[in-house]
Design a protein around this motif. Sequence first.
Motif, PDB file in Angstrom:
ATOM      1  N   ARG A   1       0.821  -1.210   0.000  1.00 12.07           N
ATOM      2  CA  ARG A   1       0.000   0.000   0.000  1.00 12.07           C
ATOM      3  C   ARG A   1       0.861   1.269   0.000  1.00 12.07           C
ATOM      4  O   ARG A   1       1.832   1.354   0.781  1.00 12.07           O
TER       5      ARG A   1
ATOM      6  N   THR B   1      -5.347  -6.662  -9.348  1.00 11.33           N
ATOM      7  CA  THR B   1      -6.489  -7.588  -9.356  1.00 11.33           C
ATOM      8  C   THR B   1      -7.660  -7.036 -10.162  1.00 11.33           C
ATOM      9  O   THR B   1      -8.524  -7.792 -10.607  1.00 11.33           O
TER      10      THR B   1
ATOM     11  N   THR C   1      -7.814 -11.629 -14.685  1.00 13.11           N
ATOM     12  CA  THR C   1      -7.598 -11.674 -13.231  1.00 13.11           C
ATOM     13  C   THR C   1      -8.714 -12.394 -12.473  1.00 13.11           C
ATOM     14  O   THR C   1      -8.534 -12.754 -11.324  1.00 13.11           O
TER      15      THR C   1
ATOM     16  N   VAL D   1      -7.888 -14.522  -9.024  1.00 12.28           N
ATOM     17  CA  VAL D   1      -8.352 -13.968  -7.745  1.00 12.28           C
ATOM     18  C   VAL D   1      -9.079 -15.040  -6.957  1.00 12.28           C
ATOM     19  O   VAL D   1      -9.009 -15.119  -5.737  1.00 12.28           O
ATOM     20  N   GLN D   2      -9.756 -15.965  -7.692  1.00 14.72           N
ATOM     21  CA  GLN D   2     -10.467 -17.071  -7.024  1.00 14.72           C
ATOM     22  C   GLN D   2      -9.523 -18.211  -6.667  1.00 14.72           C
ATOM     23  O   GLN D   2      -9.933 -19.243  -6.154  1.00 14.72           O
ATOM     24  N   GLY D   3      -8.250 -18.065  -7.023  1.00 19.79           N
ATOM     25  CA  GLY D   3      -7.249 -19.065  -6.622  1.00 19.79           C
ATOM     26  C   GLY D   3      -6.914 -20.090  -7.682  1.00 19.79           C
ATOM     27  O   GLY D   3      -6.205 -21.057  -7.409  1.00 19.79           O
TER      28      GLY D   3
ATOM     29  N   GLY E   1      -2.545 -15.779  -9.494  1.00 22.82           N
ATOM     30  CA  GLY E   1      -2.531 -14.741  -8.460  1.00 22.82           C
ATOM     31  C   GLY E   1      -1.278 -14.806  -7.569  1.00 22.82           C
ATOM     32  O   GLY E   1      -0.806 -15.891  -7.233  1.00 22.82           O
TER      33      GLY E   1
ATOM     34  N   ARG F   1       0.272 -13.998  -3.903  1.00 29.05           N
ATOM     35  CA  ARG F   1      -0.149 -13.738  -2.523  1.00 29.05           C
ATOM     36  C   ARG F   1       1.098 -13.638  -1.651  1.00 29.05           C
ATOM     37  O   ARG F   1       2.082 -14.350  -1.890  1.00 29.05           O
TER      38      ARG F   1
ATOM     39  N   GLY G   1      -3.467 -15.890   1.915  1.00 32.78           N
ATOM     40  CA  GLY G   1      -4.062 -14.572   2.080  1.00 32.78           C
ATOM     41  C   GLY G   1      -4.550 -13.990   0.777  1.00 32.78           C
ATOM     42  O   GLY G   1      -4.658 -14.718  -0.225  1.00 32.78           O
ATOM     43  N   ALA G   2      -4.820 -12.673   0.829  1.00 35.35           N
ATOM     44  CA  ALA G   2      -5.456 -12.029  -0.320  1.00 35.35           C
ATOM     45  C   ALA G   2      -4.497 -11.932  -1.479  1.00 35.35           C
ATOM     46  O   ALA G   2      -3.284 -11.861  -1.324  1.00 35.35           O
ATOM     47  N   VAL G   3      -5.077 -11.982  -2.655  1.00 38.15           N
ATOM     48  CA  VAL G   3      -4.286 -11.887  -3.897  1.00 38.15           C
ATOM     49  C   VAL G   3      -3.831 -10.440  -4.059  1.00 38.15           C
ATOM     50  O   VAL G   3      -4.634  -9.518  -4.026  1.00 38.15           O
ATOM     51  N   GLN G   4      -2.497 -10.291  -4.229  1.00 37.41           N
ATOM     52  CA  GLN G   4      -1.952  -8.927  -4.372  1.00 37.41           C
ATOM     53  C   GLN G   4      -1.980  -8.474  -5.818  1.00 37.41           C
ATOM     54  O   GLN G   4      -2.156  -7.294  -6.111  1.00 37.41           O
TER      55      GLN G   4
END
Length: 559
Positions: free
Chosen positions: A87, A117, A141, A145-147, A167, A169, A174-177
């Motif tokens: 960020r 994403t 994407t 994003v769903q893996g 993706g 991570r 954790g969340a997809v960067q």
Amino acid sequence: MTITGQISKPDKLLTAVVVAMAVATWLGVAFWAAGLSRAAATDALRDNTRNSLALQVQTLQGVLEKYRYLPTLLAHRGDVKALFPQRGETVDQKAAQAFMVDTAGLSGAVDIGLLKTDGTILGSLDTVLTAQDASTLQSLTVTPVQGSLGRTLLRYRGRPYYAFSYGVRENNVGAVQGVVAVVVDLEGLVEAWQLALDPIFLTAPDGTLMVGNDLADASFEGRLDAPIEVSRYLPQTGWTLHVRRSDKTAQAAWWRTFGAISLASLLLAVIASTFWWRRRTQQALKRQDKAQALRLERRVRDRTRDLADANHALRAAQDDLVETAKLAALGRMSASLAHEYNQPLAAIRAYADNALKLLERDQPADATEALERIGTVTNRMSGLSKALRSFARSPGQTIRAVRLTEVVEEVRLLIDPISQKTNVTVSWPGVSSDVTVAGGTVRLSQILVNLLSNAVSAAEERVTFTIECLDETVSLTVSDDGSGVSEEDAPYVFEPFFTTRPVGEGLGLGLSIAYNIAHDFGGTLRLLDNDPGATFQLVLKRHEANAVSNSDDGVLLDA
Ligand code: ADP
């Protein structure tokens, strides 16, 4: 002879039915066999197309498999993760560029992309990905994003590309960067398809055409007829790979078989109809031959009947002529015969008167002698009358053995009065009593009477009658010392009605009838010699004596 080979109405109908059946059979067999041939050719084509499809599937999968794991591997690398800004940070463009150039260079991918994403490009080689619109980039994407591994078909300047995306991570959980995308050029594959002779193409799950060679385009646009199609669903991509093929070979097989069968049928039909026609012609010929033979047979029968009738009539006429000739001969001899009777009659008269006178004078011994002379004279008269009766009889038709001595004796009784009257000496032959010839008594005596009476009337002084017995035949010759037969008359003496005698004295039938009778006996009668007088030779066949026929009264009966 002409064979028309005309076909009757029922025959025509039968022929039409046979021809219709033959045509129907030919069509049925030809269509059936051609269908079989086409099906076999289609099966072979389908098999072939299937093999081609399998090869294309392998090639496609080979290309895709090569890049499938690359985004996943890259996403797990720490230096790649580091390229995605936390960020508030910005992208290290330099490091990102180095990474993308290296990876693309090593893997052979046409583009490497680092995406947010939401699909925003953080970095790319500025080729395929930068040219895509936002929604396409976003679609890269969605799955990561769903893996899962994202797979997207891209287009750039009309060429097909394929992008794998995965993706990134932090700590791999954790969340997809962000998303790493690897773009593969499918053009090489399509170029290889261009070399193929069949339409090859890929369709999306909704059935729309994604990529294909030019032939595929032509097939889709209806410019190319390729009804044989095989396809394979590719589960990793959700696409279906299709290969189409023209069925011209199968159609050619159909026509080939149809043509071959038709040709064979035609040949068979020609052979069959040739045989059929030949048989018909032969049958017609046979019928005509039979009809002709029947006609001929009928004609021969009619002719034979006519001939038999004519022969019968001729025979009757001949018999009449024989009688006529005999009567003529008797007529000619009648004066001599009358003299022959008158003389003994006068003698009898004189002997009877003498006998009476001698009895009156009482000289019985002399009277008896006179009476005995009467007996002798009457015996001679009765012999002559028997000979005359025999001569006048109707002749028989059969041929038997005839004893010559007896015929000659009988003839002598008839000829002697004539020769005596004309002062001609006839030398009579001595014949052995066992000499027999084939003939009939009356007919043979008729020949001899005719030859001898002709000779006596032609002779100056002498007639010689000889008989010569040979092994198989007996030759009887009558020669005279007359003027003979002239050279001009010689060819005609045996012709009926040929005569040189004055009208009323001769009928000209004697020799012609004698000639025919001689031939009836199986013998011959010829005029031998013309100088100084005439010589006629009668040759007769000898015959067994056991068939000799004698009458009871000592006169030979005709057999
Ligand atoms: P015809 O005695 O009634 O004339 P023939 O048939 O017996 O009939 O004889 C035919 C002819 O043949 C006689 O007219 C005669 O010219 C000739 N001919 C027959 N016999 C003698 C013969 N011995 N000598 C000469 N001519 C003969």
